[in-house]
Write an enzyme that holds these catalytic residues in place. Structure first.
Site, short mmCIF file in Angstrom:
data_model
loop_
_atom_site.label_atom_id
_atom_site.label_comp_id
_atom_site.label_asym_id
_atom_site.label_seq_id
_atom_site.Cartn_x
_atom_site.Cartn_y
_atom_site.Cartn_z
N ASP A 102 4.41 15.63 -4.39
CA ASP A 102 4.63 14.45 -3.54
C ASP A 102 5.35 13.36 -4.35
O ASP A 102 5.28 13.35 -5.58
CB ASP A 102 3.29 13.88 -3.06
CG ASP A 102 2.53 14.87 -2.19
OD1 ASP A 102 3.18 15.76 -1.60
OD2 ASP A 102 1.30 14.75 -2.11
N1 URA Z 1 -1.56 18.29 -3.69
C1 URA Z 1 -1.20 17.11 -3.19
O1 URA Z 1 -1.90 16.53 -2.37
N2 URA Z 1 -0.02 16.59 -3.59
C2 URA Z 1 0.78 17.17 -4.50
O2 URA Z 1 1.83 16.62 -4.84
C3 URA Z 1 0.38 18.40 -5.01
C4 URA Z 1 -0.79 18.95 -4.60
#
Ligand code: URA
Length: 236
Positions: A102
């Site tokens: 993310d």
């Molecule tokens: N889980 C999440 O919530 N975000 C990420 O970036 C990776 C795993």
């Protein structure tokens, strides 16, 4: 391979840009200037120079990036900076990220042009472990370890696969915890959604390992380097 395709693959420019470069006599093959874009070269044995500098042909390229916050895992984005902007001076042609983190997640990100490696790392059937370090709201305890192990309903058609939760620190004063969680899937926002359904929120998330490969602690956030051969083996 055709000379113009080779140069485009090397990230020297688009097919039409490299044709111009060739026409201008800026390319040498084995010390002789070549102005013919159709010319066939052997990328493994011929020495191709651009502006006098030899080009090194690599079929597969592997990078480790310590992703900082604020960058998206996309080749192009109209709103945000992309992780590829951090690979300064590199040939970006054909590269993609192995899975996505993310925009606000940090840490271990593999970037490659090797589709097979990417598939092997992401395929649910391979169960490659991904470990995250996180700060969460709330006090994590044994019941959460148990819930993660059993699998959680995060709104998909299946429960999450067993995940290993390790509680590193709890702070009743601030009502927060520091944890590590190891999952074998890569569902959208998976870690955040897992804590959300347990009544907690992730406030900081960093991927620290994939398979047996642990993020290099000496690699500062925002920096990248090539993966070493032994590291590639550790990944799968
Ligand atoms: N889980 C999440 O919530 N975000 C990420 O970036 C990776 C795993």
């Amino acid at each position: 391979m055709r000379l113009d395709k080779y140069l485009a693959d090397m990230g020297i420019g688009t097919r039409s840009q490299v044709k111009q470069i060739i026409k201008k006599g800026m390319i040498q093959i084995n010390n002789a200037i070549c102005t013919n874009a159709d010319c066939k070269i052997n990328e493994n044995t011929d020495i191709i120079c651009y502006n006098g500098k030899p080009l090194i042909y690599e079929e597969s390229r592997y990078y480790l990036l310590n992703k900082p916050m604020g960058y998206v895992c996309a080749n192009k984005d109209n709103l945000h900076k992309t992780v590829f902007e951090l690979l300064k001076g590199e040939n970006l042609k054909g590269l993609f990220t192995v899975g996505r983190l993310d925009i606000d997640t940090e840490g271990l990100l593999i970037i490659t042009n090797d589709g097979k490696l990417s598939h092997d790392l992401l395929s649910p059937s391979k169960h490659i472990e991904k470990t995250y370090y996180a700060h969460i709201t709330g006090i994590a305890d044994a019941s959460h370890i148990d819930l993660c192990q059993k699998g959680l309903d995060i709104g998909d058609d299946k429960l999450t696969k067993p995940a290993r939760l390790v509680i590193l620190e709890t702070n009743p004063m601030s009502n927060t915890s520091k944890i590590e969680i190891t999952i074998t899937e890569g569902r959208y926002h998976q870690v955040k959604r897992m804590f959300h359904v347990m009544g907690m929120e992730v406030t900081y998330l960093k991927r620290i390992a994939m398979g047996n490969f642990v993020l290099d602690a000496s690699l500062p956030s925002g920096q990248f380097r090539r993966l070493h051969d032994d590291e590639l083996k550790k990944l799968t």
